[in-house]
Design an enzyme around this catalytic site. Structure first.
Site: not given
Ligand code: GLU
Length: 315
Positions: A73, A76, A198, A250, A268
């Site tokens: 994430s 992002k 993604y 989160y 994650v």
């Molecule tokens: N690739 C992970 C997903 O989309 C990233 C989630 C994350 O790091 O929060 O579930």
């Protein structure tokens, strides 16, 4: 010495990094590597790396700072910065910037809010952002992303962790559902391309040392002081940092604001990128996650650093 200089004084940072590493090392066993992407579940929870990169100095490092991990994430934030830059925009049409209060991959609010993601850092919003990367195919979009990373850190190449990519592509039905749902509402053109790009962006590898360098522009009002290059306009950088501060951890974003007090984004794989505007970046990595999906040791390290170096923006 002004405040920023004092915080950034090297011996003080070195002592804080040693303290953070010792303190965080005691809790690496308290977390558990992410299980829902099978390949991530194999990570060694004992790993711990801390990289603090002052704007005007070499990084201060401790532990496993050269061990590659997948950006997950944290990607992002960088994809958001790139799309803002390419579209010469401070806000992205169609995306809200409110904390979600829902799980990062929740579909609930999307249904209630006509396919409009709450913010660009939850999965739905991030997939919508990635769909706007240049290129018609997922490979082209992924190349645009890694090319940007390469520019940011002046490195020759960024690698895709194929095992993690395949693992997520096999198990990522929920992310596909989000993309298709947004396609239904006209926010994502080609949901399969968007979600594959993604997955690729999330599976791009980096180390804590590299991440602290690549993100330096976020601490420098959009400009990396090492090269003098501007990667993002000042007001766009401010947007990205504000979104990180509100939506980056989160459902632990409030606790993080209270205990650390910095814009940050976690992933994650166990990484957390934090930014001290005008002063430094901090990249921590340790795969053991707590109940909210954030690295337990990473959180501890950031708490110690924030405390010792008086970094909280609310101080
Ligand atoms: N690739 C992970 C997903 O989309 C990233 C989630 C994350 O790091 O929060 O579930």
């Amino acid at each position: 010495m002004n405040d920023v200089d004092r915080r950034a004084a090297r011996p003080r940072i070195e002592a804080a990094v040693r303290h953070a590493h010792a303190s965080a090392a005691r809790v690496t066993g308290d977390g558990r590597a992410a299980q829902y992407i099978p390949e991530l579940a194999k990570a060694d929870p004992g790993l711990l790396g801390i990289a603090v990169h002052p704007l005007d100095d070499e990084p201060v490092l401790a532990g496993d700072v050269d061990v590659p991990f997948t950006l997950q994430s944290v990607s992002k934030v960088l994809a958001l910065a790139l799309v803002l830059r390419l579209e010469n925009d401070t806000w992205l049409d169609g995306l809200a910037v409110e904390p979600s209060g829902d799980a990062f991959h929740s579909i609930v609010r999307l249904e209630e809010e006509a396919g409009r993601p709450r913010n660009p850092l939850i999965n739905a919003g991030a997939i919508a952002v990635t769909s706007r990367l240049p290129g018609a195919t997922s490979r082209q979009k992924s190349r645009a992303f890694t090319e940007y990373l390469r520019e940011l850190d002046a490195r020759p190449a960024y690698r895709l962790d194929r095992d993690v990519y395949r693992s997520e592509a096999r198990t990522g039905a929920r992310n596909r559902a989000l993309a298709h749902f947004m396609n239904h509402h006209g926010l994502v053109d080609d949901p399969d391309v968007a979600v594959d790009a993604y997955f690729r962006q999330c599976a791009t590898t980096i180390s804590a040392r590299e991440l602290s360098g690549a993100a330096l522009f976020l601490a420098g009002r959009g400009t990396d002081p090492r090269s003098g290059r501007s990667f993002l306009a000042r007001e766009q950088t401010r947007s990205v940092l504000a979104i990180m501060a509100m939506c980056g951890l989160y459902d632990e974003v409030g606790r993080f604001a209270v205990r650390v007090g910095l814009p940050a984004k976690s992933g994650v794989s166990g990484c957390i990128l934090a930014v001290v505007p005008g002063s430094m970046t901090i990249a921590v990595f340790s795969p053991g996650l707590g109940a909210e999906g954030n690295s337990v040791a990473g959180m501890r390290a950031l708490e110690v650093l924030s405390n010792d170096l008086e970094l909280s923006l609310f101080d």
